[in-house]
Design a protein around this motif. Structure first.
Motif, PDB file in Angstrom:
ATOM      1  N   THR A 111      37.828  43.453  30.733  1.00  0.00           N
ATOM      2  CA  THR A 111      37.215  44.721  31.134  1.00  0.00           C
ATOM      3  C   THR A 111      36.391  44.518  32.403  1.00  0.00           C
ATOM      4  O   THR A 111      35.565  43.599  32.475  1.00  0.00           O
ATOM      5  CB  THR A 111      36.292  45.263  30.026  1.00  0.00           C
ATOM      6  N   THR A 117      44.366  42.567  34.080  1.00  0.00           N
ATOM      7  CA  THR A 117      45.256  41.652  33.358  1.00  0.00           C
ATOM      8  C   THR A 117      45.621  40.481  34.255  1.00  0.00           C
ATOM      9  O   THR A 117      46.094  40.675  35.380  1.00  0.00           O
ATOM     10  CB  THR A 117      46.535  42.369  32.891  1.00  0.00           C
ATOM     11  N   GLU A 137      40.574  47.977  33.437  1.00  0.00           N
ATOM     12  CA  GLU A 137      41.167  46.830  32.760  1.00  0.00           C
ATOM     13  C   GLU A 137      41.923  45.942  33.752  1.00  0.00           C
ATOM     14  O   GLU A 137      42.729  46.419  34.547  1.00  0.00           O
ATOM     15  CB  GLU A 137      42.132  47.289  31.654  1.00  0.00           C
ATOM     16  N   ASN A 166      44.410  48.312  35.809  1.00  0.00           N
ATOM     17  CA  ASN A 166      44.654  49.670  35.330  1.00  0.00           C
ATOM     18  C   ASN A 166      43.316  50.276  34.905  1.00  0.00           C
ATOM     19  O   ASN A 166      42.806  49.978  33.829  1.00  0.00           O
ATOM     20  CB  ASN A 166      45.635  49.649  34.162  1.00  0.00           C
ATOM     21  N   GLN A 173      48.004  39.954  37.514  1.00  0.00           N
ATOM     22  CA  GLN A 173      49.141  40.720  37.021  1.00  0.00           C
ATOM     23  C   GLN A 173      49.007  42.197  37.416  1.00  0.00           C
ATOM     24  O   GLN A 173      49.856  42.736  38.117  1.00  0.00           O
ATOM     25  CB  GLN A 173      49.243  40.593  35.493  1.00  0.00           C
ATOM     26  N   GLU A 174      47.936  42.814  36.974  1.00  0.00           N
ATOM     27  CA  GLU A 174      47.728  44.220  37.332  1.00  0.00           C
ATOM     28  C   GLU A 174      46.299  44.641  37.018  1.00  0.00           C
ATOM     29  O   GLU A 174      45.573  43.967  36.265  1.00  0.00           O
ATOM     30  CB  GLU A 174      48.693  45.130  36.556  1.00  0.00           C
ATOM     31  N   ASN A 209      50.440  41.292  42.975  1.00  0.00           N
ATOM     32  CA  ASN A 209      50.935  40.622  41.778  1.00  0.00           C
ATOM     33  C   ASN A 209      51.390  39.203  42.118  1.00  0.00           C
ATOM     34  O   ASN A 209      52.131  38.980  43.073  1.00  0.00           O
ATOM     35  CB  ASN A 209      52.113  41.430  41.197  1.00  0.00           C
ATOM     36  N   PRO A 223      49.560  36.535  29.389  1.00  0.00           N
ATOM     37  CA  PRO A 223      48.533  37.370  30.023  1.00  0.00           C
ATOM     38  C   PRO A 223      47.371  37.672  29.072  1.00  0.00           C
ATOM     39  O   PRO A 223      47.538  37.761  27.855  1.00  0.00           O
ATOM     40  CB  PRO A 223      49.300  38.650  30.378  1.00  0.00           C
ATOM     41  N   TYR A 224      46.195  37.837  29.661  1.00  0.00           N
ATOM     42  CA  TYR A 224      45.002  38.284  28.947  1.00  0.00           C
ATOM     43  C   TYR A 224      44.424  39.464  29.715  1.00  0.00           C
ATOM     44  O   TYR A 224      44.500  39.525  30.944  1.00  0.00           O
ATOM     45  CB  TYR A 224      43.951  37.173  28.867  1.00  0.00           C
ATOM     46  N   THR A 225      43.829  40.395  28.971  1.00  0.00           N
ATOM     47  CA  THR A 225      43.236  41.577  29.602  1.00  0.00           C
ATOM     48  C   THR A 225      41.715  41.523  29.460  1.00  0.00           C
ATOM     49  O   THR A 225      41.187  41.276  28.373  1.00  0.00           O
ATOM     50  CB  THR A 225      43.776  42.869  28.968  1.00  0.00           C
TER      51      THR A 225
END
Length: 252
Positions: A215, A202, A200, A197, A194-195, A229, A211-213
């Motif tokens: 580390t 995702t 982090e 950042n 997804q992305e 993406n 979605p899950y985030t």
């Protein structure tokens, strides 16, 4: 009478000459046998030396001898070899992109190390030696594509060891991936990107719908250069820590 004395003297002379020739033949023959024996031993020693030099010659692939009395390096690019195929499928593919090593066995003959570089990184062997049972591997960080650079290596143990060290030239020890795996429940997973950042990541994990985030832990930024993406990615993550240690785009 004189004639008998003359014949006796002549006979003694003939006997003396015959004995002398026999002794000369023995004296001349013995050194010849020794010379043949010494020459044969020298040739055997030279053949053994040549064989050792051949085995311990610097490898064009690894930059150090591919095989010595202490170890043997396996060419993991030889995918036609059934044993290599097994190693790649059953062992190597369990982990990717995490800098560290795994030891299979307890240091006995037949044990082996798998050494991994981080994603998009590599290493070069500087030395491998077993000194009185202390097995030591020294590495140097390198750019992928550099001469002798490896991103994964298989080291077979031929000479048993009691202790071992794997470290870089500056003395920094290489991480034991199995210890890390036990602490984090390291697992290989996949999902839909997804992305990213900062630190982090995702994704939509395999089998999930939301979605899950996670580390990121020591994942180089360029690991995401070719990921967009919606791409399916593979990741090494910890079940307990929810940390991601390596990421790569799944091969199509």
């Amino acid at each position: 009478m004189k004639r008998n004395i003359f014949l006796l003297l002549t006979l003694l002379l003939v006997i003396s000459v015959a004995v002398g020739c026999s002794q000369d033949n023995n004296q001349n023959g013995e050194p010849t046998a020794k010379t043949v024996e010494i020459t044969s031993e020298a040739n055997e020693n030279e053949e053994e030396k040549t064989e050792v030099e051949k085995v311990e010659a610097v490898s064009e692939m690894f930059g150090i001898p591919e095989e010595t009395a202490a170890y043997r390096l396996r060419d993991l690019t030889d995918t036609d070899d059934p044993h290599t195929q097994y190693i790649l499928e059953e062992e190597v593919d369990d982990v990717f992109g995490i800098e560290g090593f795994r030891l299979t066995g307890n240091g006995e003959e037949g044990s082996h190390f798998l050494i991994y570089a981080e994603e998009n990184e590599a290493f070069i062997f500087k030395s491998i030696e077993n000194v009185l049972g202390d097995f030591k591997i020294v590495l140097q960080k390198a750019e992928p594509g550099t001469q002798y650079a490896q991103n994964i290596a298989y080291v077979l143990i031929r000479e048993p060891f009691k202790s071992y060290r794997i470290e870089f030239e500056d003395g920094t020890p290489l991480r034991d991936i199995d210890i890390m795996a036990n602490e984090t429940a390291l697992t290989k997973d996949k999902g839909i990107f997804q992305e990213v950042n900062g630190d982090e990541l995702t994704i939509i994990p395999d089998g999930a719908t939301i979605p899950y985030t996670f580390t990121l832990e020591d994942v180089p930024e360029d690991a995401f250069d070719k990921i967009q993406n919606g791409d399916i990615i593979e990741l090494m993550r910890g079940k307990f820590s929810k940390k991601v240690y390596s990421v790569r785009k799944k091969a199509e």
